[in-house]
Write a protein that holds these residues in place. Structure first.
Motif, PDB file in Angstrom:
ATOM      1  N   ASP A  12     -16.795   1.481  -2.708  1.00  0.00           N
ATOM      2  CA  ASP A  12     -15.810   2.539  -2.872  1.00  0.00           C
ATOM      3  C   ASP A  12     -14.542   1.957  -3.478  1.00  0.00           C
ATOM      4  O   ASP A  12     -14.299   0.745  -3.419  1.00  0.00           O
ATOM      5  N   GLU A  13     -13.712   2.825  -4.040  1.00  0.00           N
ATOM      6  CA  GLU A  13     -12.479   2.361  -4.676  1.00  0.00           C
ATOM      7  C   GLU A  13     -11.504   1.838  -3.622  1.00  0.00           C
ATOM      8  O   GLU A  13     -11.169   2.534  -2.665  1.00  0.00           O
ATOM      9  N   ILE A  14     -11.060   0.595  -3.774  1.00  0.00           N
ATOM     10  CA  ILE A  14     -10.080  -0.020  -2.881  1.00  0.00           C
ATOM     11  C   ILE A  14      -8.692   0.150  -3.502  1.00  0.00           C
ATOM     12  O   ILE A  14      -8.465  -0.226  -4.649  1.00  0.00           O
ATOM     13  N   LEU A  15      -7.769   0.703  -2.733  1.00  0.00           N
ATOM     14  CA  LEU A  15      -6.434   0.987  -3.247  1.00  0.00           C
ATOM     15  C   LEU A  15      -5.372   0.014  -2.732  1.00  0.00           C
ATOM     16  O   LEU A  15      -4.309  -0.110  -3.327  1.00  0.00           O
ATOM     17  N   CYS A  16      -5.640  -0.662  -1.617  1.00  0.00           N
ATOM     18  CA  CYS A  16      -4.632  -1.565  -1.048  1.00  0.00           C
ATOM     19  C   CYS A  16      -5.312  -2.655  -0.228  1.00  0.00           C
ATOM     20  O   CYS A  16      -6.394  -2.453   0.329  1.00  0.00           O
ATOM     21  N   ILE A  17      -4.646  -3.802  -0.158  1.00  0.00           N
ATOM     22  CA  ILE A  17      -5.202  -4.953   0.560  1.00  0.00           C
ATOM     23  C   ILE A  17      -4.050  -5.831   1.027  1.00  0.00           C
ATOM     24  O   ILE A  17      -2.999  -5.898   0.369  1.00  0.00           O
ATOM     25  N   ALA A  18      -4.202  -6.486   2.187  1.00  0.00           N
ATOM     26  CA  ALA A  18      -3.127  -7.328   2.713  1.00  0.00           C
ATOM     27  C   ALA A  18      -3.715  -8.455   3.548  1.00  0.00           C
ATOM     28  O   ALA A  18      -4.698  -8.261   4.274  1.00  0.00           O
ATOM     29  N   LYS A  23      -3.464 -15.760  10.158  1.00  0.00           N
ATOM     30  CA  LYS A  23      -4.896 -15.927  10.369  1.00  0.00           C
ATOM     31  C   LYS A  23      -5.673 -15.639   9.085  1.00  0.00           C
ATOM     32  O   LYS A  23      -5.178 -14.929   8.217  1.00  0.00           O
ATOM     33  N   PRO A  24      -6.887 -16.181   8.963  1.00  0.00           N
ATOM     34  CA  PRO A  24      -7.713 -15.914   7.764  1.00  0.00           C
ATOM     35  C   PRO A  24      -8.345 -14.523   7.833  1.00  0.00           C
ATOM     36  O   PRO A  24      -9.566 -14.368   7.893  1.00  0.00           O
ATOM     37  N   ILE A  25      -7.483 -13.525   7.861  1.00  0.00           N
ATOM     38  CA  ILE A  25      -7.918 -12.142   8.011  1.00  0.00           C
ATOM     39  C   ILE A  25      -7.333 -11.314   6.878  1.00  0.00           C
ATOM     40  O   ILE A  25      -6.177 -11.495   6.492  1.00  0.00           O
ATOM     41  N   VAL A  26      -8.130 -10.422   6.347  1.00  0.00           N
ATOM     42  CA  VAL A  26      -7.661  -9.523   5.297  1.00  0.00           C
ATOM     43  C   VAL A  26      -7.989  -8.090   5.703  1.00  0.00           C
ATOM     44  O   VAL A  26      -9.036  -7.821   6.291  1.00  0.00           O
ATOM     45  N   ALA A  27      -7.057  -7.191   5.426  1.00  0.00           N
ATOM     46  CA  ALA A  27      -7.260  -5.766   5.697  1.00  0.00           C
ATOM     47  C   ALA A  27      -7.242  -5.030   4.369  1.00  0.00           C
ATOM     48  O   ALA A  27      -6.425  -5.333   3.492  1.00  0.00           O
ATOM     49  N   TYR A  28      -8.131  -4.068   4.213  1.00  0.00           N
ATOM     50  CA  TYR A  28      -8.160  -3.307   2.965  1.00  0.00           C
ATOM     51  C   TYR A  28      -8.603  -1.877   3.247  1.00  0.00           C
ATOM     52  O   TYR A  28      -9.224  -1.569   4.276  1.00  0.00           O
ATOM     53  N   ALA A  29      -8.273  -0.988   2.306  1.00  0.00           N
ATOM     54  CA  ALA A  29      -8.629   0.426   2.468  1.00  0.00           C
ATOM     55  C   ALA A  29      -8.502   1.123   1.126  1.00  0.00           C
ATOM     56  O   ALA A  29      -8.112   0.527   0.121  1.00  0.00           O
ATOM     57  N   PHE A  60       0.965  -6.085   7.155  1.00  0.00           N
ATOM     58  CA  PHE A  60       1.041  -6.757   8.446  1.00  0.00           C
ATOM     59  C   PHE A  60       2.497  -7.076   8.749  1.00  0.00           C
ATOM     60  O   PHE A  60       3.283  -7.383   7.849  1.00  0.00           O
ATOM     61  N   SER A  61       2.856  -7.019  10.034  1.00  0.00           N
ATOM     62  CA  SER A  61       4.214  -7.389  10.417  1.00  0.00           C
ATOM     63  C   SER A  61       4.404  -8.893  10.241  1.00  0.00           C
ATOM     64  O   SER A  61       3.457  -9.669  10.319  1.00  0.00           O
ATOM     65  N   VAL A  62       5.645  -9.288   9.989  1.00  0.00           N
ATOM     66  CA  VAL A  62       5.973 -10.697   9.810  1.00  0.00           C
ATOM     67  C   VAL A  62       6.953 -11.112  10.911  1.00  0.00           C
ATOM     68  O   VAL A  62       7.734 -10.298  11.384  1.00  0.00           O
ATOM     69  N   PRO A  63       6.882 -12.373  11.358  1.00  0.00           N
ATOM     70  CA  PRO A  63       6.042 -13.452  10.810  1.00  0.00           C
ATOM     71  C   PRO A  63       4.695 -13.628  11.511  1.00  0.00           C
ATOM     72  O   PRO A  63       3.903 -14.470  11.101  1.00  0.00           O
ATOM     73  N   SER A 127       5.714   2.663  -1.155  1.00  0.00           N
ATOM     74  CA  SER A 127       5.935   1.285  -0.706  1.00  0.00           C
ATOM     75  C   SER A 127       6.090   1.262   0.808  1.00  0.00           C
ATOM     76  O   SER A 127       6.596   2.210   1.416  1.00  0.00           O
ATOM     77  N   MET A 128       5.669   0.155   1.381  1.00  0.00           N
ATOM     78  CA  MET A 128       5.775  -0.013   2.827  1.00  0.00           C
ATOM     79  C   MET A 128       5.752  -1.492   3.145  1.00  0.00           C
ATOM     80  O   MET A 128       4.921  -2.235   2.620  1.00  0.00           O
ATOM     81  N   CYS A 129       6.678  -1.961   3.971  1.00  0.00           N
ATOM     82  CA  CYS A 129       6.670  -3.369   4.365  1.00  0.00           C
ATOM     83  C   CYS A 129       7.461  -3.548   5.657  1.00  0.00           C
ATOM     84  O   CYS A 129       8.274  -2.706   6.036  1.00  0.00           O
ATOM     85  N   PHE A 130       7.188  -4.659   6.322  1.00  0.00           N
ATOM     86  CA  PHE A 130       7.898  -5.012   7.546  1.00  0.00           C
ATOM     87  C   PHE A 130       9.039  -5.962   7.231  1.00  0.00           C
ATOM     88  O   PHE A 130       8.933  -6.803   6.332  1.00  0.00           O
ATOM     89  N   GLY A 131      10.116  -5.852   7.986  1.00  0.00           N
ATOM     90  CA  GLY A 131      11.185  -6.839   7.928  1.00  0.00           C
ATOM     91  C   GLY A 131      10.929  -7.909   8.977  1.00  0.00           C
ATOM     92  O   GLY A 131      10.191  -7.690   9.941  1.00  0.00           O
TER      93      GLY A 131
END
Length: 199
Positions: A12-18, A23-29, A60-63, A127-131
């Motif tokens: 399926d078409e992936i629109l975002c990934i982080a 950790k060696p983890i990736v999230a996508y959707a 993902f939230s940082v740090p 746009s979306m990000c954590f401080g």
């Protein structure tokens, strides 16, 4: 995962990934209406988060990566578009952080994401990000969301004394926002609007 090695995540078409920051983890959707969490070291999925709608942003939230935020577009019972930001607890098997209409967190069963009325925009979230969190400097965790509705919002997602999880610290209605981001230290916010200005 070795450099140059590839993994076929979805047809399926992936629109975002982080990436998770530690950790060696990736999230996508994307258009599959499910956010998938993949462990690159174990080469297996560790969570699948169903959401009704098209998912356009992941962060993902940082740090420390304690929280995962996703944004989605869906349609309410009256046929109107809803653009929502949803928070997941990555340290608790990606449990959905559910709140009621007052912003008070309530325990959710399973990971199915229902409507969170506190984090709505009227148009596409671009746009979306954590401080960052630096308590010694008085910098506390915020989640930034920017939308084509002209609003850039900073959400304090700490649990408040009255039980509220989300508290809108700032909202700025300008012309449609094309992109926005926070600086690495979380002290500056930059945005590009349709009037082609950098704010």
């Amino acid at each position: 995962m070795a450099t140059g090695q590839s993994v076929e995540f979805s047809r399926d078409e992936i629109l975002c990934i982080a990436f998770h920051p530690r950790k060696p983890i990736v999230a996508y959707a994307g258009r599959m209406s499910t956010t998938k969490i993949y462990d690159l070291a174990k080469r297996q999925y560790i969570a699948k988060l169903p959401q009704a709608g098209l998912i356009g942003n992941i962060a993902f939230s940082v740090p420390n990566g304690r929280f995962l935020a996703t944004s989605k577009k869906s349609v309410d019972k009256d046929g109107f578009d809803m653009h929502e930001v949803i928070l997941w607890n990555a340290n608790d098997k990606f449990r959905y952080v559910k709140t009621d209409h007052k912003g008070e967190e309530v325990k959710s069963k399973g990971s199915e994401a229902k409507r969170d009325v506190n984090l709505l925009h009227r148009d596409e979230i671009v746009s979306m990000c954590f401080g960052p969190t630096r308590r010694k400097l008085g910098i506390y965790p915020v989640l930034m969301s920017a939308s084509k509705d002209g609003n850039i919002r900073l959400w304090d997602y700490r649990r408040q004394k009255d039980g509220r999880r989300f508290n809108c610290l700032f909202t700025e209605g300008r012309s449609s926002v094309d992109s926005a981001t926070l600086s690495k230290d979380g002290l500056l916010l930059a945005a590009i609007t349709q009037v082609r200005r950098l704010h």
